[in-house]
Design an enzyme around this catalytic site. Structure first.
Site, PDB file in Angstrom:
ATOM      1  N   ALA A 124       0.852  -1.187   0.000  1.00 47.78           N
ATOM      2  CA  ALA A 124       0.000   0.000   0.000  1.00 47.78           C
ATOM      3  C   ALA A 124       0.887   1.236   0.000  1.00 47.78           C
ATOM      4  O   ALA A 124       1.548   1.505   0.984  1.00 47.78           O
ATOM      5  CB  ALA A 124      -0.888   0.011   1.233  1.00 47.78           C
ATOM      6  N   TYR A 149       2.659  -3.446   4.069  1.00 48.70           N
ATOM      7  CA  TYR A 149       3.827  -2.567   4.083  1.00 48.70           C
ATOM      8  C   TYR A 149       3.620  -1.473   3.059  1.00 48.70           C
ATOM      9  O   TYR A 149       2.718  -1.540   2.224  1.00 48.70           O
ATOM     10  CB  TYR A 149       5.120  -3.351   3.807  1.00 48.70           C
ATOM     11  CG  TYR A 149       5.383  -3.681   2.352  1.00 48.70           C
ATOM     12  CD1 TYR A 149       6.211  -2.875   1.580  1.00 48.70           C
ATOM     13  CD2 TYR A 149       4.815  -4.797   1.751  1.00 48.70           C
ATOM     14  CE1 TYR A 149       6.471  -3.176   0.254  1.00 48.70           C
ATOM     15  CE2 TYR A 149       5.069  -5.105   0.436  1.00 48.70           C
ATOM     16  CZ  TYR A 149       5.891  -4.290  -0.317  1.00 48.70           C
ATOM     17  OH  TYR A 149       6.136  -4.590  -1.627  1.00 48.70           O
ATOM     18  N   CYS A 150       4.399  -0.450   3.147  1.00 50.05           N
ATOM     19  CA  CYS A 150       4.389   0.636   2.162  1.00 50.05           C
ATOM     20  C   CYS A 150       5.837   1.098   2.024  1.00 50.05           C
ATOM     21  O   CYS A 150       6.733   0.256   2.021  1.00 50.05           O
ATOM     22  CB  CYS A 150       3.429   1.755   2.584  1.00 50.05           C
ATOM     23  SG  CYS A 150       3.796   2.507   4.178  1.00 50.05           S
ATOM     24  N   GLU A 151       6.078   2.376   1.947  1.00 51.86           N
ATOM     25  CA  GLU A 151       7.465   2.845   1.854  1.00 51.86           C
ATOM     26  C   GLU A 151       8.107   2.974   3.227  1.00 51.86           C
ATOM     27  O   GLU A 151       9.214   2.525   3.439  1.00 51.86           O
ATOM     28  CB  GLU A 151       7.528   4.182   1.125  1.00 51.86           C
ATOM     29  CG  GLU A 151       7.532   4.016  -0.358  1.00 51.86           C
ATOM     30  CD  GLU A 151       7.791   5.322  -1.044  1.00 51.86           C
ATOM     31  OE1 GLU A 151       8.762   5.374  -1.806  1.00 51.86           O
ATOM     32  OE2 GLU A 151       7.035   6.278  -0.837  1.00 51.86           O
ATOM     33  N   PHE A 154       9.263  -0.949   3.001  1.00 51.58           N
ATOM     34  CA  PHE A 154      10.182  -1.106   1.888  1.00 51.58           C
ATOM     35  C   PHE A 154      11.499  -0.369   2.101  1.00 51.58           C
ATOM     36  O   PHE A 154      12.541  -0.785   1.602  1.00 51.58           O
ATOM     37  CB  PHE A 154       9.522  -0.661   0.584  1.00 51.58           C
ATOM     38  CG  PHE A 154      10.198  -1.204  -0.628  1.00 51.58           C
ATOM     39  CD1 PHE A 154      10.067  -2.533  -0.972  1.00 51.58           C
ATOM     40  CD2 PHE A 154      10.980  -0.396  -1.424  1.00 51.58           C
ATOM     41  CE1 PHE A 154      10.704  -3.055  -2.094  1.00 51.58           C
ATOM     42  CE2 PHE A 154      11.620  -0.903  -2.551  1.00 51.58           C
ATOM     43  CZ  PHE A 154      11.480  -2.226  -2.876  1.00 51.58           C
TER      44      PHE A 154
END
Length: 112
Positions: free
Chosen positions: A4, A62-64, A90
């Site tokens: 996401a 997870y995302c950034e 990430f």
């Protein structure tokens, strides 16, 4: 695993993602920008199923950097999925040299 990220989600997903991740843009879970509430549980489960996410399999969001992943984590728990959130996201994953990163729209790296 659910990926996401922000409004450039597809571009960033294709630039590199964790193997097995499915891209679900967080705003796709809302009724609309003008009505920023969750869609019905039935529609959300259908969205998850469309992306290959089914009950009984663990979801790791997870995302950034871990901020938008909390949206996916909350939503998965709300819908009754077994969920966890990778808060390092990430940014942390990409700093470990031996961790696999998949580029393009494929969910997993092609075996050679």
């Amino acid at each position: 695993m659910i990926f996401a990220r922000d409004d450039t989600a597809l571009r960033r997903y294709t630039a590199g993602h964790i193997s097995g991740a499915t891209n679900i843009y967080w705003q796709d879970t809302l009724v609309s920008e003008d009505s920023p509430v969750f869609q019905s549980p039935e529609k959300l489960r259908a969205l998850y199923a469309q992306r290959g996410i089914v009950p009984g399999k663990k979801i790791i969001t997870y995302c950034e950097i871990g901020m938008q992943a909390s949206h996916g984590y909350f939503l998965a728990k709300y819908l009754g999925y077994d969920a966890a959130m990778y808060d390092g996201s990430f940014q942390e994953w990409g700093q470990v040299k031996k961790m696999p990163v998949v580029k393009g729209e494929a969910k997993r790296e092609e075996k050679k």
